[in-house]
Design a protein around this motif. Structure first.
Motif, PDB file in Angstrom:
ATOM      1  N   ASP A  20       0.808  -1.222   0.000  1.00  0.00           N
ATOM      2  CA  ASP A  20       0.000   0.000   0.000  1.00  0.00           C
ATOM      3  C   ASP A  20       0.841   1.272   0.000  1.00  0.00           C
ATOM      4  O   ASP A  20       0.406   2.312  -0.497  1.00  0.00           O
ATOM      5  CB  ASP A  20      -0.929   0.014   1.222  1.00  0.00           C
ATOM      6  N   ASP A  21       2.043   1.213   0.576  1.00  0.00           N
ATOM      7  CA  ASP A  21       2.860   2.423   0.687  1.00  0.00           C
ATOM      8  C   ASP A  21       3.783   2.632  -0.512  1.00  0.00           C
ATOM      9  O   ASP A  21       4.560   3.597  -0.550  1.00  0.00           O
ATOM     10  CB  ASP A  21       3.679   2.407   1.978  1.00  0.00           C
ATOM     11  N   ALA A  22       3.711   1.754  -1.505  1.00  0.00           N
ATOM     12  CA  ALA A  22       4.549   1.892  -2.701  1.00  0.00           C
ATOM     13  C   ALA A  22       3.864   2.778  -3.728  1.00  0.00           C
ATOM     14  O   ALA A  22       2.644   2.799  -3.843  1.00  0.00           O
ATOM     15  CB  ALA A  22       4.834   0.525  -3.302  1.00  0.00           C
ATOM     16  N   ALA A  23       4.668   3.515  -4.486  1.00  0.00           N
ATOM     17  CA  ALA A  23       4.151   4.296  -5.607  1.00  0.00           C
ATOM     18  C   ALA A  23       3.950   3.359  -6.805  1.00  0.00           C
ATOM     19  O   ALA A  23       4.622   2.328  -6.921  1.00  0.00           O
ATOM     20  CB  ALA A  23       5.113   5.408  -5.971  1.00  0.00           C
ATOM     21  N   VAL A  24       3.017   3.735  -7.687  1.00  0.00           N
ATOM     22  CA  VAL A  24       2.703   2.905  -8.861  1.00  0.00           C
ATOM     23  C   VAL A  24       2.631   3.772 -10.108  1.00  0.00           C
ATOM     24  O   VAL A  24       1.967   4.809 -10.112  1.00  0.00           O
ATOM     25  CB  VAL A  24       1.360   2.164  -8.677  1.00  0.00           C
ATOM     26  N   PHE A  25       3.327   3.350 -11.150  1.00  0.00           N
ATOM     27  CA  PHE A  25       3.109   3.827 -12.514  1.00  0.00           C
ATOM     28  C   PHE A  25       2.483   2.666 -13.288  1.00  0.00           C
ATOM     29  O   PHE A  25       3.093   1.592 -13.383  1.00  0.00           O
ATOM     30  CB  PHE A  25       4.419   4.188 -13.219  1.00  0.00           C
ATOM     31  N   TRP A  26       1.291   2.850 -13.826  1.00  0.00           N
ATOM     32  CA  TRP A  26       0.695   1.817 -14.687  1.00  0.00           C
ATOM     33  C   TRP A  26       0.650   2.378 -16.102  1.00  0.00           C
ATOM     34  O   TRP A  26       0.037   3.428 -16.350  1.00  0.00           O
ATOM     35  CB  TRP A  26      -0.711   1.452 -14.221  1.00  0.00           C
ATOM     36  N   ILE A  27       1.308   1.722 -17.038  1.00  0.00           N
ATOM     37  CA  ILE A  27       1.345   2.161 -18.429  1.00  0.00           C
ATOM     38  C   ILE A  27       0.103   1.626 -19.128  1.00  0.00           C
ATOM     39  O   ILE A  27      -0.142   0.417 -19.127  1.00  0.00           O
ATOM     40  CB  ILE A  27       2.623   1.672 -19.118  1.00  0.00           C
ATOM     41  N   ASP A  28      -0.684   2.508 -19.718  1.00  0.00           N
ATOM     42  CA  ASP A  28      -1.938   2.068 -20.322  1.00  0.00           C
ATOM     43  C   ASP A  28      -1.696   1.376 -21.670  1.00  0.00           C
ATOM     44  O   ASP A  28      -0.549   1.173 -22.080  1.00  0.00           O
ATOM     45  CB  ASP A  28      -2.965   3.196 -20.391  1.00  0.00           C
ATOM     46  N   THR A  29      -2.765   0.981 -22.356  1.00  0.00           N
ATOM     47  CA  THR A  29      -2.652   0.097 -23.518  1.00  0.00           C
ATOM     48  C   THR A  29      -3.042   0.783 -24.823  1.00  0.00           C
ATOM     49  O   THR A  29      -3.836   1.725 -24.842  1.00  0.00           O
ATOM     50  CB  THR A  29      -3.544  -1.143 -23.332  1.00  0.00           C
ATOM     51  N   TRP A  30      -2.480   0.270 -25.905  1.00  0.00           N
ATOM     52  CA  TRP A  30      -2.861   0.674 -27.259  1.00  0.00           C
ATOM     53  C   TRP A  30      -2.773  -0.544 -28.158  1.00  0.00           C
ATOM     54  O   TRP A  30      -1.713  -1.167 -28.282  1.00  0.00           O
ATOM     55  CB  TRP A  30      -1.941   1.765 -27.793  1.00  0.00           C
ATOM     56  N   VAL A  31      -3.893  -0.906 -28.761  1.00  0.00           N
ATOM     57  CA  VAL A  31      -3.941  -2.010 -29.721  1.00  0.00           C
ATOM     58  C   VAL A  31      -4.691  -1.494 -30.939  1.00  0.00           C
ATOM     59  O   VAL A  31      -5.867  -1.138 -30.851  1.00  0.00           O
ATOM     60  CB  VAL A  31      -4.653  -3.240 -29.129  1.00  0.00           C
ATOM     61  N   ARG A  32      -4.031  -1.448 -32.081  1.00  0.00           N
ATOM     62  CA  ARG A  32      -4.571  -0.780 -33.265  1.00  0.00           C
ATOM     63  C   ARG A  32      -5.977  -1.259 -33.641  1.00  0.00           C
ATOM     64  O   ARG A  32      -6.864  -0.444 -33.909  1.00  0.00           O
ATOM     65  CB  ARG A  32      -3.630  -1.003 -34.448  1.00  0.00           C
ATOM     66  N   ASP A  33      -6.193  -2.551 -33.638  1.00  0.00           N
ATOM     67  CA  ASP A  33      -7.462  -3.096 -34.119  1.00  0.00           C
ATOM     68  C   ASP A  33      -8.495  -3.304 -33.011  1.00  0.00           C
ATOM     69  O   ASP A  33      -9.593  -3.798 -33.277  1.00  0.00           O
ATOM     70  CB  ASP A  33      -7.219  -4.426 -34.845  1.00  0.00           C
ATOM     71  N   LEU A  34      -8.142  -2.925 -31.791  1.00  0.00           N
ATOM     72  CA  LEU A  34      -9.053  -3.116 -30.648  1.00  0.00           C
ATOM     73  C   LEU A  34      -9.106  -1.842 -29.814  1.00  0.00           C
ATOM     74  O   LEU A  34      -9.036  -1.887 -28.585  1.00  0.00           O
ATOM     75  CB  LEU A  34      -8.577  -4.302 -29.792  1.00  0.00           C
ATOM     76  N   ASP A  35      -9.270  -0.713 -30.487  1.00  0.00           N
ATOM     77  CA  ASP A  35      -9.168   0.557 -29.777  1.00  0.00           C
ATOM     78  C   ASP A  35     -10.289   0.740 -28.751  1.00  0.00           C
ATOM     79  O   ASP A  35     -10.061   1.288 -27.674  1.00  0.00           O
ATOM     80  CB  ASP A  35      -9.169   1.727 -30.763  1.00  0.00           C
ATOM     81  N   ASP A  36     -11.487   0.284 -29.064  1.00  0.00           N
ATOM     82  CA  ASP A  36     -12.577   0.419 -28.099  1.00  0.00           C
ATOM     83  C   ASP A  36     -12.275  -0.358 -26.832  1.00  0.00           C
ATOM     84  O   ASP A  36     -12.517   0.130 -25.719  1.00  0.00           O
ATOM     85  CB  ASP A  36     -13.900  -0.065 -28.708  1.00  0.00           C
ATOM     86  N   ARG A  37     -11.763  -1.559 -26.991  1.00  0.00           N
ATOM     87  CA  ARG A  37     -11.439  -2.367 -25.819  1.00  0.00           C
ATOM     88  C   ARG A  37     -10.245  -1.792 -25.059  1.00  0.00           C
ATOM     89  O   ARG A  37     -10.222  -1.802 -23.823  1.00  0.00           O
ATOM     90  CB  ARG A  37     -11.160  -3.812 -26.234  1.00  0.00           C
ATOM     91  N   ALA A  38      -9.269  -1.289 -25.783  1.00  0.00           N
ATOM     92  CA  ALA A  38      -8.127  -0.663 -25.115  1.00  0.00           C
ATOM     93  C   ALA A  38      -8.577   0.552 -24.316  1.00  0.00           C
ATOM     94  O   ALA A  38      -8.142   0.764 -23.169  1.00  0.00           O
ATOM     95  CB  ALA A  38      -7.065  -0.268 -26.139  1.00  0.00           C
ATOM     96  N   ASN A  39      -9.460   1.351 -24.896  1.00  0.00           N
ATOM     97  CA  ASN A  39      -9.974   2.515 -24.173  1.00  0.00           C
ATOM     98  C   ASN A  39     -10.765   2.107 -22.944  1.00  0.00           C
ATOM     99  O   ASN A  39     -10.683   2.754 -21.893  1.00  0.00           O
ATOM    100  CB  ASN A  39     -10.847   3.362 -25.100  1.00  0.00           C
ATOM    101  N   MET A  40     -11.542   1.039 -23.059  1.00  0.00           N
ATOM    102  CA  MET A  40     -12.280   0.531 -21.901  1.00  0.00           C
ATOM    103  C   MET A  40     -11.321   0.149 -20.787  1.00  0.00           C
ATOM    104  O   MET A  40     -11.506   0.520 -19.622  1.00  0.00           O
ATOM    105  CB  MET A  40     -13.141  -0.655 -22.320  1.00  0.00           C
TER     106      MET A  40
END
Length: 203
Positions: free
Chosen positions: A121-141
């Protein structure tokens, strides 16, 4: 040589609100992070951050195992926590394979929660989000779910790879993986996030 580094929209933490730069980091990711291992390691080292562990595997999903030989991101996190070292920053590069697998929104939310539950709980977090060319709606979700979840966790931020990945020349012909230039910009994104999120000393 590249021109000036690409700068996607990244929220900058006000100077008087920035936590101190972490001394150590662990990276848990999939093939995208794996392809940029050397550059990401160098980016952290330039900031004086020790890489405690770098665990990135092809086809890795958040919580689902890919057979006995492909541990999930959750399993990798549990393994690093069990070692007992104090990891001050966790860089999570997971989700692309869950987007590609057609996982339901409810299951994705459960898996995001499970990933974060394994990180102290006391650790910092960077979460890198996703990009998939043919699944942009799902990536955005997926990206929206990650942002909403991290909004409730202190010292946690989403890095906007989705915006940056739309730049021509960063993604290979398969619509997912990084070109050589993409690997460089992926690492630069992390470096900018370190610079814009943390301070090197207490005010």
């Amino acid at each position: 040589m590249l021109d000036d580094p690409l700068v996607p929209p990244v929220a900058t933490v006000p100077l008087d609100e920035r936590p101190v730069l972490p001394a150590s980091v662990v990276v848990v990711g999939d093939s995208i992070a794996r392809s940029a291992t050397g550059l990401i390691t160098s980016s952290n080292s330039l900031h004086g951050i020790e890489i405690m562990a770098y665990d990135a595997l092809e086809s890795r999903r958040m919580a689902e195992w890919g057979g006995s030989d492909l541990p999930s991101g959750v399993a990798a996190i549990d393994d690093k926590v069990d070692i007992g070292a104090e990891h001050e920053l966790w860089i999570v590069a997971l989700g692309t394979n869950d987007v590609g697998a057609g996982t339901s929104q409810e299951a994705i939310q459960d898996d995001i929660d499970e990933v974060l539950a394994g990180i102290p709980d006391d650790a910092a977090v960077f979460w890198i989000d996703t990009w998939v060319r043919d699944l942009d709606d799902r990536a955005n979700m997926f990206n929206l779910l990650v942002r909403a979840t991290l909004a409730d966790r202190p010292n946690s931020w989403v890095l906007d790879w989705h915006t940056l990945a739309e730049t021509e020349g960063l993604i290979s012909d398969d619509g997912v993986h990084l070109t050589a230039r993409g690997q460089l910009e992926y690492a630069r994104m992390i470096g900018r996030a370190l610079r814009d999120t943390f301070t090197r000393s207490q005010a």
